[in-house]
Every structure is written in structure tokens, then in C-alpha cells.
Scaffold this active site. Sequence first.
Site, PDB file in Angstrom:
ATOM      1  N   PRO A 111       0.769  -1.289   0.074  1.00 48.75           N
ATOM      2  CG  PRO A 111       0.080  -0.848   2.067  1.00 48.75           C
ATOM      3  CD  PRO A 111       0.973  -1.723   1.401  1.00 48.75           C
ATOM      4  CB  CYS A 112       4.343   2.114   0.498  1.00 48.26           C
ATOM      5  SG  CYS A 112       5.130   0.690  -0.536  1.00 48.26           S
TER       6      CYS A 112
END
Lengths: 334, 202
Positions: free
Chosen positions: B165-166
Site C-alpha cells: 500500500p505504500c
Amino acid sequence: MAQRAAVNKVWNGMIPIELQLAPPDAIELLASAVLPDPFQTFFLLVPRISYLPFAVNRIKEQWLDPMLELSGVRTVDGKVLKESDIWFEYNGQPLKWHYPAGLLYDMLVGNGVARNGEPELPWSLTLHVRKFPVGKLIPAPSTQLMRDMFMAMIKEADFIRFGSTKRVMDLAKSDQMQLLDGLEAHSFEKYFAIHSIIAPIHYEAILAQQQQQTPPGKSRSQLPKAIPLRFYMLSSAQEDGGKEAAKLDISQFHVSQLPVPLVKEGSNEQLLTVTDAFKLCYEITDPSSNAFVSKCACLCQGISVPWDTPIAWLADNLFYADCFLHLVVIHTAM
Amino acid sequence: MDELGEFPFLTRTEFLRSIDHFEEQFGSIIEIRRDTCKQQQFLRIYKSLFLPDESDGDEEIDEIDEVEDPDPIEALAADVPGDTRTACGQVEYHVVYSASWRVPVLYMRVLLSDQSQVVLDIEQVTKLLVADQQMRGAIEAVEFGGALGIQDHPVLNEPFVYLHPCHTATLLRAVGVPIDASNYMSAWLSLTGSAVGLTLKL
């Protein structure tokens, strides 16, 4: 420095493990449940902050391979014995290999300590080389995959602290490798040289801010927004049954992850304690509801941590290599 | 307008409001799983899986117990009118809120009809879900093992493939239209889901 001494001690904390080969695997490999001398058991020390996949090479080279060679065996199920086939089991439970060894011990044996007061040492584990439990464990463990998963945790920890993964992503490739090599080889110097770049010293920074001083060499903006933290607690159904520690099921642990602030809401002064963090995590909003404090213990790095310990202090001294605090909550009331 | 306090980030409450809106909009093809003992709510979305050169025409899709209404699967399977391909399995997408990243995270599980175990090999999952070669290359090129990883599902505590998800926040910021709780999930899904074979048609 006192602070480094504590961190050094944690880094050197070890779990002594006694390994035995799963009897069905022994029969398959050697046509006998009894292994030849001196290979019946294998003893090793695994650092609390490290991971089982990093010990597998040692286990293979010093135990499995020579044992197989002695018996004139070379293959398992027609294949060469592979790192990715190997998994560990305790009391019927496959061990999550991506959890730090010390965390696994606190979860599965720490509860036992609370019940009868005798920690199981060495920790008796069963090694399997076949029938990897797909669906229960993340498949194909290897040192490379472990390194990748570890970096994912480090990035997450960075993001929780500072709202971006800049510190980690800005590291030179060689520094990132050094961090990983330091972890894998268990080298304090290699690991900490890089750790100190990406992680602040919380307690010091916050005390300095309270005294309106800036710590030498660091700007005020260095104070992290939140601390990466996880609580592991048995869901209450397990506890009501009053079951023996031996029946502990690792999948019945409820893992709760919540980044927590350093100070209490609305205050610049009051440091957040373990009690406060627990209440935030489990959404206990009643300020006077503290029953759990007398009924439970909080284990961190094998130490029963007083509930009023500031999280900032824990973050500086009892963190794991992945920069998280892993706190196991166990019921002490019988 | 159902405003969001810190777009592109969500609080847990804002996430719940967003999936409420999403469910209203796409209700016929989504199932929400509520896990009350862990006080977490997340979405499950089911989609049929096709292989481009699937030739075994007699394969049946295995119905999964949790699916209360089998019709949505057929609706999704009929996504492309005149599609003569046969489903070879099913993908389960889970949308779970992350307190660390403060955005939803996409987890997925692939079940092939001829196998009893889920596919947990990243290379294989990439081949099955990411049709576009360029996208595949982009996913594999991401540092530290690629954009797809395997981790324990935060609520179910079992291994799932997931999309790191970065970069979610950065991607969302780049979306041209104003976003609030009523369209957050469709925007998010169009950015993340499309990379792994999850596209929704109204």
C-alpha cells in the site's frame, strides 16, 4: 551509555531450541523413527529478535545433510532437500516463520509461564521437511523472502513514525544491504549503524522537547508522530476454557496493530503508557476501566513489563529488529 | 458531500462510511463480511477467473459457501458479452483498512477449479491476474520483491497475496476529480484493483 547497554542486551537475548525431526519424516528419510547417533537431536540458539529462516541453513548443513549422508540418503520424496520445504512445529502448531523467534516464544510459552511459572527451556520444537502446511503458513520460506518481508515491516514502521517511507527509501542500496546483512548475521555493529539513521531515540527526544531543548544534532521535527506497535492476545474464548498452555493455538491469537502516539491526547507532558496503548488498541473508552491491568501481564522480549511503562521508553529499549514493539498480553488470573 | 478530513488518508470511521457508499453503488456484486468478534469490517469481492486459452469447456465454477447469492458470480462472468471463455477458478478480493498506512489495502486469494489449495505463489498469481505484459513488468520491478507480497490477512490471520500500500496515497492524490466518502472506494479500486484484474462495470 546506559541506553545502548539495554539495547545490546536485548540484541543478545537468545532462545535455546532443541530440535527433533518429525517421526514420519525420519521414517520416510531413513526408514526408521530413531535417528543415528549423534543426530537424534540438534541444539541451537536463535536470537530473540531474529527469524527462524535465518537458522535453516545452519540446521541443514550441520544436522540434516551430514545425517542423510551418514545414512547414504540423498533425496526426500525423490527431490533434494530444499530450504523451502522446511518448517517448524510446537505442540502441533506450525510456527509462523515470519514472526521473530522471541515473539513466538512469548506467545506460545509465555502463557505457560503465567500458569505454572516454569519457562520451557530449551524450547522443544519439531522440524518437518515434508508436507508444508499450505494455507496455514506463508509458503516457500527462504532467506531472500525473509529479507523482503522484513523490509516491508521496516518501511511500514518508518511510515508510522514519520508519515512517509523517505528515511528507508533514501538509504543507499549498500546501507539497506548492510541492515539486512547485519540482521541475518546477527551483527550488532552492522545493524545498528543503519538503524540509528532511520529510527530516532524517542524517550530522549521527547524529554528534550518537554524541557524546551533541542537534542544535539537533531531538529524538533525529528519527533515521530506515532510508534509502531502490535498487541497479541488470546481471544477470550480460549481463556474461559481454562485449557493447558500445551493446547495453545497460535491462530487464536488476536493481533491488533495500532500506531500509538508518544503522549496522551491533549497533553504535551504526559507520556503514553502501556495501559493507555492497550485501551486505544481495544477501544476501551472508559478512563476508569483498568481491570485488565490486574488480570493480565504484558510480555515484551520475555520481560513482564509494568503497565505504567511509557511506550517511548519501550520503543527505545525493547524494540525488535523490525522496529516494532511486539507486546504479548497473557492472562495471569487463574 | 461526505467530506474526508485528511484525504488521501482515511480514519477507520471514514473507511466504514466509504464502504457503506460503495456497497450502495455496487451492492449487487459485492458481499460484505462482518467479523464482529474482532470488531473489524472488511469487504469481500468475488470474481471469476479466466485463462485466455482455456480449452476445457466442461469446467464448473466451485461455489463457495460464503456466497449467499450465486447470481452475482454469473453476472461478473458475463462481464464481456459474447465471451465464450470458461471460468477456470475464482478470485476473492478483500478490502481491509490499515491503521498503519491509513488507507484500504487489497488482499487476494486465487482458487483454481482443479485444485483444492489456494494459489500462493506470487509469480503464478501475477500471471493469472495481470493480463497486461507491461503491467506485469511494472509490478515485478518494484523493490524488495515486487508490488505484490504475501502476508497474513490482518483479520483472518491466514496467508494472502496483497498489493503493497505504500504508493496508494500518492496515486490517489493524482486523481483529477474531487473525492469524498461517496466516491473514495471506486477511485481507490480503479487504481489498485485494475492492476490485479479487478474492474467493476456498473
